[in-house]
Write an enzyme that holds these catalytic residues in place. Sequence first.
Site, PDB file in Angstrom:
ATOM      1  N   ARG A   1       2.447  -9.488   7.548  1.00 15.75           N
ATOM      2  CA  ARG A   1       3.806  -9.281   8.066  1.00 15.75           C
ATOM      3  C   ARG A   1       3.895  -8.470   9.347  1.00 15.75           C
ATOM      4  O   ARG A   1       4.978  -8.302   9.910  1.00 15.75           O
ATOM      5  CB  ARG A   1       4.672  -8.605   7.002  1.00 15.75           C
ATOM      6  CG  ARG A   1       4.796  -9.474   5.782  1.00 15.75           C
ATOM      7  CD  ARG A   1       5.846  -8.953   4.838  1.00 15.75           C
ATOM      8  NE  ARG A   1       5.644  -9.562   3.534  1.00 15.75           N
ATOM      9  CZ  ARG A   1       6.330  -9.268   2.457  1.00 15.75           C
ATOM     10  NH1 ARG A   1       7.263  -8.354   2.517  1.00 15.75           N
ATOM     11  NH2 ARG A   1       6.085  -9.868   1.322  1.00 15.75           N
TER      12      ARG A   1
ATOM     13  N   HIS B   1      -4.982 -13.928   8.201  1.00 15.65           N
ATOM     14  CA  HIS B   1      -4.082 -13.130   9.037  1.00 15.65           C
ATOM     15  C   HIS B   1      -4.839 -12.040   9.795  1.00 15.65           C
ATOM     16  O   HIS B   1      -4.343 -10.920   9.944  1.00 15.65           O
ATOM     17  CB  HIS B   1      -2.957 -12.527   8.200  1.00 15.65           C
ATOM     18  CG  HIS B   1      -2.106 -13.565   7.522  1.00 15.65           C
ATOM     19  ND1 HIS B   1      -1.264 -14.400   8.226  1.00 15.65           N
ATOM     20  CD2 HIS B   1      -1.992 -13.928   6.225  1.00 15.65           C
ATOM     21  CE1 HIS B   1      -0.652 -15.219   7.384  1.00 15.65           C
ATOM     22  NE2 HIS B   1      -1.088 -14.952   6.168  1.00 15.65           N
TER      23      HIS B   1
ATOM     24  N   LYS C   1       0.747   7.992   3.863  1.00 17.80           N
ATOM     25  CA  LYS C   1       0.257   6.621   4.045  1.00 17.80           C
ATOM     26  C   LYS C   1      -0.432   6.420   5.378  1.00 17.80           C
ATOM     27  O   LYS C   1      -0.853   5.310   5.695  1.00 17.80           O
ATOM     28  CB  LYS C   1       1.422   5.633   3.911  1.00 17.80           C
ATOM     29  CG  LYS C   1       2.162   5.740   2.590  1.00 17.80           C
ATOM     30  CD  LYS C   1       3.402   4.883   2.607  1.00 17.80           C
ATOM     31  CE  LYS C   1       4.401   5.377   1.569  1.00 17.80           C
ATOM     32  NZ  LYS C   1       5.686   4.674   1.678  1.00 17.80           N
TER      33      LYS C   1
ATOM     34  N   PRO D   1       0.828  -1.213   0.000  1.00 12.04           N
ATOM     35  CA  PRO D   1       0.000   0.000   0.000  1.00 12.04           C
ATOM     36  C   PRO D   1       0.859   1.259   0.000  1.00 12.04           C
ATOM     37  O   PRO D   1       1.710   1.427   0.859  1.00 12.04           O
ATOM     38  CB  PRO D   1      -0.786  -0.102   1.311  1.00 12.04           C
ATOM     39  CG  PRO D   1      -0.537  -1.466   1.848  1.00 12.04           C
ATOM     40  CD  PRO D   1       0.722  -1.968   1.238  1.00 12.04           C
ATOM     41  N   GLU D   2       0.669   2.088  -0.979  1.00  8.92           N
ATOM     42  CA  GLU D   2       1.238   3.426  -0.960  1.00  8.92           C
ATOM     43  C   GLU D   2       0.063   4.380  -0.901  1.00  8.92           C
ATOM     44  O   GLU D   2      -1.068   3.972  -0.641  1.00  8.92           O
ATOM     45  CB  GLU D   2       2.140   3.650  -2.187  1.00  8.92           C
ATOM     46  CG  GLU D   2       3.347   2.696  -2.142  1.00  8.92           C
ATOM     47  CD  GLU D   2       4.426   2.996  -3.177  1.00  8.92           C
ATOM     48  OE1 GLU D   2       4.570   4.170  -3.573  1.00  8.92           O
ATOM     49  OE2 GLU D   2       5.135   2.054  -3.571  1.00  8.92           O
TER      50      GLU D   2
ATOM     51  N   ARG E   1      19.609  19.767   1.258  1.00  7.15           N
ATOM     52  CA  ARG E   1      19.965  18.403   1.635  1.00  7.15           C
ATOM     53  C   ARG E   1      21.263  17.963   1.006  1.00  7.15           C
ATOM     54  O   ARG E   1      21.682  18.491  -0.019  1.00  7.15           O
ATOM     55  CB  ARG E   1      18.850  17.444   1.183  1.00  7.15           C
ATOM     56  CG  ARG E   1      17.593  17.594   1.985  1.00  7.15           C
ATOM     57  CD  ARG E   1      17.367  16.350   2.775  1.00  7.15           C
ATOM     58  NE  ARG E   1      16.320  16.579   3.754  1.00  7.15           N
ATOM     59  CZ  ARG E   1      15.620  15.615   4.311  1.00  7.15           C
ATOM     60  NH1 ARG E   1      15.838  14.369   3.973  1.00  7.15           N
ATOM     61  NH2 ARG E   1      14.706  15.896   5.204  1.00  7.15           N
TER      62      ARG E   1
END
Length: 323
Positions: free
Chosen positions: A142, A100, A61, A2-3, A191
């Site tokens: 997971r 799960h 997210k 999932p993004e 950066r």
Amino acid sequence: MPELPEVEVVRRGLETWAAGRPVSGVEVVEPRSTRRHDGGAVAFESQLPGLRLAAPERRGKYLWVPLAAAGSPPDRALVAHLGMSGQLLVNSPGDPDPRHLRIRILLEGEGEGEGEREGEGEGEGEGDGREAALELRFVDQRIFGGLFMDALVPASDRPDQLVPASVAHIARDPLDPYFDPDAVYQRFRRRRTGVKRALLDQGLVSGIGNIYADEALWQARLHYARPTETLNRSESGRLLEAVHAVMVQALAQGGTSFDSLYVNVNGESGYFDRSLNVYGQAGRPCPRCAAEGHQSPIVKDRFMNRSSAYCPRCQPVPRRARW
DNA sequence: CGCAGGTCCTGCACGC
DNA sequence: TGCGTGCAGGACCTGC
């Protein structure tokens, strides 16, 4: 995986099915899925029931549902992160448990104040389904993701907006109305890192994962090791527009129907099958170069413990590179 | 056994 | 020396 687009699809599904309902019960099947909740699974199970779900929100997210005690405005939220493999499913309470299943949250029907239970409401009543109880399920193979509750605090840049304290450090994403591409460009210049690292840094721009980072870099014709301080304004703008375009396209293709009693979050949106130009395409010809009559196979590098796919012809390694 | 990767955590190298 | 900051890499986790 999932993004942002997948999480947005879940948010919409929750808005349709869960918003407005009170929580009547919670069962944490896997305690690690509430490890970010203060007090762990026991506290989570005792604190959530009795609160009503408001309209779900999202940043990058992270997804959250503001929670209100009876007669009060929301002052905290149920926060979800799907991690690598998380799903949120909306089911009828009697449905068989998936493999799960980590957490189940029982939601009362809308409208009805107190818990009116009349036998098994399985096939009876029906109507538009708004009165039937629902079960919100967190499924996660997971266990990188999880659910937790957190206080709502004012957003640092807009005090009128509330965000969970644990989400305050997450930058606005490219679909956010207040996303500021020029501010991101200014931070790129300060950066000292490679551009893909920067894209994956959720504190700089949020919502981008490994797949869409590679796709956006390809779209913008930039190599992942390009030092961010060497980007000029137009390259930065091109890149952030590419990120936006990739997300919008994925949302259009992955936003499959959730008009059934099922919030689609399986990350297997049509986008993954059809529209990937470089991710997972190692060895296949670069579509852009092929269209120009050149044969240029996509290369896959190992980099920051991840794979990075790119076309060596139209995304050449920069003279100075930051890996 | 190695690979897949999002996020948090740790540790290092700076500069003041 | 100490502290804050920026950056990099490892740990976490399971199924194939």
